[in-house]
Design an enzyme around this catalytic site. Structure first.
Site, PDB file in Angstrom:
ATOM      1  N   LYS A  26       0.748  -1.117   0.100  1.00  0.00           N
ATOM      2  CA  LYS A  26       0.038   0.419  -0.326  1.00  0.00           C
ATOM      3  C   LYS A  26       0.530   0.940   0.042  1.00  0.00           C
ATOM      4  O   LYS A  26       0.529   2.036  -0.568  1.00  0.00           O
ATOM      5  CB  LYS A  26      -0.200   0.154   1.287  1.00  0.00           C
ATOM      6  CG  LYS A  26      -2.740   0.976   1.158  1.00  0.00           C
ATOM      7  CD  LYS A  26      -3.284   0.813   2.382  1.00  0.00           C
ATOM      8  CE  LYS A  26      -3.532  -0.989   2.131  1.00  0.00           C
ATOM      9  NZ  LYS A  26      -4.355  -1.318   3.523  1.00  0.00           N
ATOM     10  N   ARG A  96      -3.629   3.403   8.536  1.00  0.00           N
ATOM     11  CA  ARG A  96      -3.874   1.801   7.961  1.00  0.00           C
ATOM     12  C   ARG A  96      -2.202   0.911   7.507  1.00  0.00           C
ATOM     13  O   ARG A  96      -1.195   0.847   7.583  1.00  0.00           O
ATOM     14  CB  ARG A  96      -3.555   2.877   6.264  1.00  0.00           C
ATOM     15  CG  ARG A  96      -4.773   4.009   6.339  1.00  0.00           C
ATOM     16  CD  ARG A  96      -4.855   4.149   4.581  1.00  0.00           C
ATOM     17  NE  ARG A  96      -5.217   3.685   4.036  1.00  0.00           N
ATOM     18  CZ  ARG A  96      -5.306   3.654   2.077  1.00  0.00           C
ATOM     19  NH1 ARG A  96      -4.428   4.560   1.733  1.00  0.00           N
ATOM     20  NH2 ARG A  96      -5.492   3.344   1.758  1.00  0.00           N
ATOM     21  N   ARG A 349      -3.405  -1.174  -6.437  1.00  0.00           N
ATOM     22  CA  ARG A 349      -2.552  -2.729  -7.412  1.00  0.00           C
ATOM     23  C   ARG A 349      -3.119  -3.580  -7.605  1.00  0.00           C
ATOM     24  O   ARG A 349      -4.299  -3.596  -8.788  1.00  0.00           O
ATOM     25  CB  ARG A 349      -3.151  -3.599  -5.926  1.00  0.00           C
ATOM     26  CG  ARG A 349      -4.392  -3.883  -5.250  1.00  0.00           C
ATOM     27  CD  ARG A 349      -4.438  -4.471  -4.096  1.00  0.00           C
ATOM     28  NE  ARG A 349      -6.291  -4.111  -3.054  1.00  0.00           N
ATOM     29  CZ  ARG A 349      -6.409  -4.490  -2.457  1.00  0.00           C
ATOM     30  NH1 ARG A 349      -5.729  -5.224  -1.034  1.00  0.00           N
ATOM     31  NH2 ARG A 349      -7.762  -4.464  -2.207  1.00  0.00           N
TER      32      ARG A 349
HETATM   33  P1  ADP Z   1      -8.080  -2.057   3.509  1.00  0.00           P
HETATM   34  O1  ADP Z   1      -6.736  -3.191   3.688  1.00  0.00           O
HETATM   35  O2  ADP Z   1      -8.672  -3.285   4.124  1.00  0.00           O
HETATM   36  O3  ADP Z   1      -8.537  -1.736   2.130  1.00  0.00           O
HETATM   37  P2  ADP Z   1      -7.010   0.828   3.326  1.00  0.00           P
HETATM   38  O4  ADP Z   1      -6.526   0.885   4.204  1.00  0.00           O
HETATM   39  O5  ADP Z   1      -7.542   0.914   1.907  1.00  0.00           O
HETATM   40  O6  ADP Z   1      -7.583  -0.624   4.113  1.00  0.00           O
HETATM   41  O7  ADP Z   1      -8.271   1.435   3.841  1.00  0.00           O
HETATM   42  C1  ADP Z   1     -10.317   0.973   3.823  1.00  0.00           C
HETATM   43  C2  ADP Z   1     -10.798   2.472   3.285  1.00  0.00           C
HETATM   44  O8  ADP Z   1     -10.099   3.472   4.197  1.00  0.00           O
HETATM   45  C3  ADP Z   1     -10.067   3.241   1.757  1.00  0.00           C
HETATM   46  O9  ADP Z   1     -10.400   2.203   0.882  1.00  0.00           O
HETATM   47  C4  ADP Z   1     -10.582   4.254   1.849  1.00  0.00           C
HETATM   48  O10 ADP Z   1     -11.670   4.520   1.305  1.00  0.00           O
HETATM   49  C5  ADP Z   1     -10.981   4.336   3.290  1.00  0.00           C
HETATM   50  N1  ADP Z   1      -9.338   6.209   4.005  1.00  0.00           N
HETATM   51  C6  ADP Z   1      -7.757   5.015   4.246  1.00  0.00           C
HETATM   52  N2  ADP Z   1      -7.334   5.737   4.616  1.00  0.00           N
HETATM   53  C7  ADP Z   1      -7.385   7.642   4.520  1.00  0.00           C
HETATM   54  C8  ADP Z   1      -7.791   8.408   3.908  1.00  0.00           C
HETATM   55  N3  ADP Z   1      -6.688   9.021   4.527  1.00  0.00           N
HETATM   56  N4  ADP Z   1      -8.671   9.620   3.653  1.00  0.00           N
HETATM   57  C9  ADP Z   1      -9.824   9.157   3.618  1.00  0.00           C
HETATM   58  N5  ADP Z   1     -10.304   7.373   3.178  1.00  0.00           N
HETATM   59  C10 ADP Z   1      -9.248   6.856   3.730  1.00  0.00           C
HETATM   60 MG    MG Z   2      -7.830  -0.206   0.502  1.00  0.00          MG
END
Ligand code: ADP
Ligand code: MG
Ligand code: MG
Length: 888
Positions: A26, A96, A349
């Site tokens: 990521k 994240r 990805r």
């Molecule tokens: P996963 O690995 O489960 O996909 P993510 O880290 O991608 O988890 O986070 C899931 C969701 O959270 C993202 O798809 C997005 O919609 C939201 N998200 C994550 N970071 C942000 C951010 N900085 N601003 C807004 N939404 C976010």
């Molecule tokens: Mg995600």
């Protein structure tokens, strides 16, 4: 000082896609996207090295980490123009997780971190939207509460549900600022009750709490299990990404979505995905509201596409889609958020896809010039082709599932339920579709399995007799469906409360292991189009030949259709079980002397000759390797007194005498007993008959077709030079007496290498052989000193405990069995550079084993007909990889 923290975003961008090992997938891709100018909210990544150091030092963070995080945070603050914890205009972040490969076992994301009882008011003022501010705060407490503090998330959900039902509302978005504010105070009560402490109000404590939870989750049981199942080393560690928030929940001009740059199930080149207006994070996948389609073309009546609802952001997203595909040169899976009509990219990805989609995308991209033919070949996992080559259940068809077993051999099949191999054959002869259901199967069921559309067993695993034989034949098989009861006497099958009788229809899905009531419609595989295109490219780069293991005309024809370049293994004994032959076979075995044996062999001869002729016709001009009789004779013995009496009558023996002959044939270790060329030594007339049948059939077909016939006579289980010298000499005597061989027939005589002694003396054996075929099934048994039929009780434990990387009957054991193959190949070539060499057995269709054959320079692999395309593609990939590593 080690650099533990890397910034990403338009201004400070210290990573790129090549740094996945350090930054996680990521984090590396966020930096890559920022690097090519896509709108990525700024943030920073704590590296996987931090995780590794953390566990190495007894869960302590390395020196310098805190300072580096503070510096990175300050940079984000200045880019966004807001300060973390500032009551008048707070910076909020997401935390994240992100390992090198995506891992569902890891910690869930925490959004809106930095909110507390004060900053929430600042956020309301700054955004001019109270509802948004309190909605964000309650989301934060909910996520932090469940993910970091370990509070069961339904406690939170219940509060919202209660609120909505009290107000008679259905959607979360209908709740007001006041509602959310009250929800927040309920949430805080829950946290106090569950943890004994107030919800943390200091943003820095919140941040380190979330970071600690990500690193902690690397060792949670879910993640450990996932890593074990997917061969991911614990030493990799996970990274943590901290990123400035953007908001999809600020109103009707905001949204969040997840999409693929092409359809991941069909591969069609359309923008595919879902979004939700006025939503945040995982709302799209959480199923609270129904997500809407991206494009107007895919919108059903009543749905509002993003194209229509947010045309500006959609147009931007289309542009991003093109940039990403051009940049990554593959289909991408992306996550985005729109804040007040401005698009932000939050993840990309390489997208997961079905086998059909992988094929189509690879071919489409190569034809559009986006990737080369070689890249297209390397993009399709060979084993996945298996899914495409068999009929599949029609996705539209109605179905009632009655049981589930193991997905032992792919494809879908329907037919009348039958419990014995004999009845299968009888019904199949009349053109009926039948499914053979047995508790388990044994060699005498093989002819019935062949005549059946599919096989169902209630006992046994993925390497049980039923599973292995069915896969070899390309028959659908569901094995080990333990909840099914079969009553042979009553002729019934009971499952899930349904009692089926002989002749009732059932349907098997061998790809999922499911069993259905009645007939479920199926769809045929398509061997043309993209499939044919990619296979053509593969054929043009591979060096290894690909042949099939086949005995019947049916299998041989299938093999040709799938592109086999001959037969690498025809197991003659498979022809012996058919009802019109088994009597003669049994007389041959039980005859008290050579004369009696010869009489029975005379009866068998015409059958064998006709069988071989049929194969030669189908394989016109191509080599056909015929293995002379191999298995221990007792496999063909009669069962029960009635059958025994019949054989006794044919041989003019008394029942007692016949019984004594049967007893004399019993062996305590048949696998290492009187079989293979040992039969050819003690009863030379058996091989003499078979050799004659092969050569006479070859002459006949050569005359008939005018094409050269290329039989390869293969002598099994040779361990000593003398055995091959003797059996070859006998075969040549027969050949000398067959008319018309010269000119029309190009025959050769060779051996299987399946005993360690044969491999170690391969130079001597080669002197008498025109070819070697490595029988890697038996070789695995004899090198390991284990019996495959008995290995089910311990091999799986070996694999589970990591003592063996894989089941050595599925993928060749490079260190031991592979080494001995390599030794034999080298020794054989030393004395005879022209020696033709290949492998037969299940490994011939296994991509990893095929790569091994490429490496040691064998000439061909031979596998079951349905694996032929898999082998063609795997051979092409192996050749390309060899070429690439030679160039490197
Ligand atoms: P996963 O690995 O489960 O996909 P993510 O880290 O991608 O988890 O986070 C899931 C969701 O959270 C993202 O798809 C997005 O919609 C939201 N998200 C994550 N970071 C942000 C951010 N900085 N601003 C807004 N939404 C976010
Ligand atoms: Mg995600
Ligand atoms: Mg998630």
């Amino acid at each position: 000082m080690t650099k533990w923290v890397y910034g990403f975003g338009s201004q400070v961008n210290e990573g790129h896609a090549g740094m996945k090992a350090l930054l996680g997938g990521k984090g590396a891709n966020l930096a890559e996207m920022a690097g090519i100018g896509l709108p990525v909210p700024p943030g920073f990544t704590l590296t996987t090295d931090v995780c590794v150091a953390y566990y190495r030092d007894g869960r302590r963070y390395p020196d310098g980490l805190r300072t580096q995080v503070e510096e990175a945070l300050a940079q984000v603050e200045s880019q966004v123009g807001a300060r973390f914890g500032d009551p008048s205009g707070p910076l909020l972040v997401s935390v994240r997780s992100g390992a090198q490969v995506s891992m569902p076992g890891m910690m869930d994301t925490v959004l809106n971190l930095g909110l507390n009882d004060e900053t929430v008011r600042g956020l309301a003022v700054q955004s001019g939207d109270e509802r948004f501010a309190w909605d964000s705060y309650r989301r934060f407490i909910q996520m932090y509460g469940s993910v970091v503090l370990g509070i069961s998330h339904h406690l939170f959900e219940d509060v919202i549900e209660a609120r909505k039902s009290a107000l008679d509302l259905t959607e979360d978005t209908e709740l007001s600022a006041e509602d959310w504010q009250e929800v927040v105070s309920f949430y805080q009560d829950i946290v106090r009750q569950e943890t004994g402490q107030a919800f943390p109000q200091t943003p820095r404590d919140q941040l380190w709490g979330a970071i600690g939870a990500v690193f902690g989750s690397w060792m949670n049981p879910r993640a450990i299990t996932y890593r074990r199942l997917h061969d991911i080393p614990a030493e990799w560690g996970t990274a943590v990404n901290v990123q400035a928030m953007v908001f999809g929940n600020m109103g009707e001009d905001c949204a969040t979505g997840v999409c693929f740059t092409r359809d991941p199930s069909t591969g069609e080149n359309v923008f595919y995905g879902e979004y939700l207006v006025n939503a945040q994070g995982e709302d799209v996948v959480a199923g609270i509201r129904t997500p809407q389609p991206m494009s107007e073309a895919r919108a059903k009546p009543g749905e509002i596409s993003m194209e229509k609802a947010l045309p500006g952001a959609y147009a931007e997203l289309l542009h991003v889609r093109e940039m990403l595909e051009a940049h990554y040169r593959d289909m991408q899976d992306i996550e985005f958020t729109v804040q007040r009509n401005t698009l932000y990219m939050l993840q990309t990805r390489t997208g997961k896809r079905t086998a059909a989609a992988a094929l189509r995308i690879a071919v489409d991209m190569a034809e559009a010039g986006q990737i080369s033919h070689e890249e297209a070949i390397l993009r399709v996992p060979p084993a996945s082709l298996d899914q495409l080559l068999h009929p599949a259940l029609d996705p539209q068809a109605e179905r009632v599932r009655i049981a589930r077993g193991l997905p032992a051999s792919p494809g879908a099949a329907s037919g009348a339920l039958v419990f014995t191999a004999e009845e299968v054959e009888a019904r199949a002869l009349k053109g009926e579709d039948v499914i053979l259901a047995r508790v388990e199967t044994s060699p005498e069921d093989v002819h019935g399995m062949h005549a059946a559309r599919g096989v169902l067993t209630t006992r046994g695993g993925m390497t049980s007799h039923a599973a292995v034989v069915a896969r070899g034949m390309g028959r659908v098989c569901v094995a080990g469906a333990g909840d099914i009861r079969i009553d042979y006497k009553a002729g019934t099958l009971t499952a899930d409360g349904h009692v089926l009788r002989r002749g009732d229809w059932i349907t098997l899905d061998g790809g999922t292991g499911e069993v259905f009531l009645g007939r479920v419609a199926t769809v045929e595989p398509r061997l043309s189009g993209d499939f044919a295109t990619l296979m053509g490219w593969a054929d043009s780069v591979r060096r290894l030949g690909v042949r099939a293991n086949a005995e019947t005309p049916d299998d041989a024809a299938t093999a040709r259709r799938f592109g086999a370049e001959g037969i690498g293994l025809c197991r003659t004994e498979h022809m012996f079980f058919a009802p019109d032959r088994i009597g003669a076979v049994r007389r041959m075995i039980l005859a008290p002397d050579a004369a009696g044996r010869r009489a029975a062999l005379d009866d068998l001869m015409p059958f064998q000759r006709a069988d071989f002729a049929a194969l030669f016709r189908i394989m016109a001009g191509l080599p056909v390797t015929v293995r002379l009789l191999d298995p221990p004779l007792h496999e063909f013995l009669p069962h029960g007194d009635a059958e025994l009496a019949e054989v006794a009558r044919g041989l003019s023996l008394s029942l007692e005498e016949a019984r004594a002959r049967v007893a004399a044939l019993s062996e305590s270790n048949p696998m290492l007993g009187h079989r293979g060329c040992r039969l050819g030594v003690t009863a030379p007339e058996i091989y003499a008959m078979q050799v004659r049948a092969v050569l006479e059939a070859a002459v006949a077909v050569a005359r008939e077709t005018g094409e050269i016939v290329r039989p390869e006579i293969m002598i099994p289980l040779v361990g000593m030079e003398t055995e091959l010298a003797y059996t070859r000499g006998e075969a040549e005597k027969v050949a000398a007496s067959v008319d018309g061989l010269d000119g029309h027939v190009d025959y050769s005589i060779g051996t299987m290498i399946e005993l360690p002694r044969a491999a170690l003396t391969a130079d001597r054996i080669a002197a008498h052989a025109d070819f070697f075929s490595f029988g890697t099934n038996d070789l695995t048994q004899t090198v390991f000193g284990l019996s495959r039929d008995d290995a089910g009780s311990f091999l799986p434990t070996y694999v589970e405990k990591g003592l063996l990387p894989k089941d050595p009957f599925v993928s060749i054991d490079f260190e031991g069995v592979g080494e001995i193959v390599a030794i034999a190949a080298r020794k054989g070539r030393q004395v005879k550079p022209t020696l033709k060499m290949g492998i037969c057995g299940e490994h011939g269709g296994d991509p990893a084993s095929i790569a091994f054959c490429e490496k040691i320079g064998l000439d061909y692999v031979s596998c079951s007909p349905y694996r032929v395309p898999v082998a063609r593609l795997a051979a092409a990939q192996a050749a390309l990889k060899a070429r690439l590593s030679a160039e490197a």
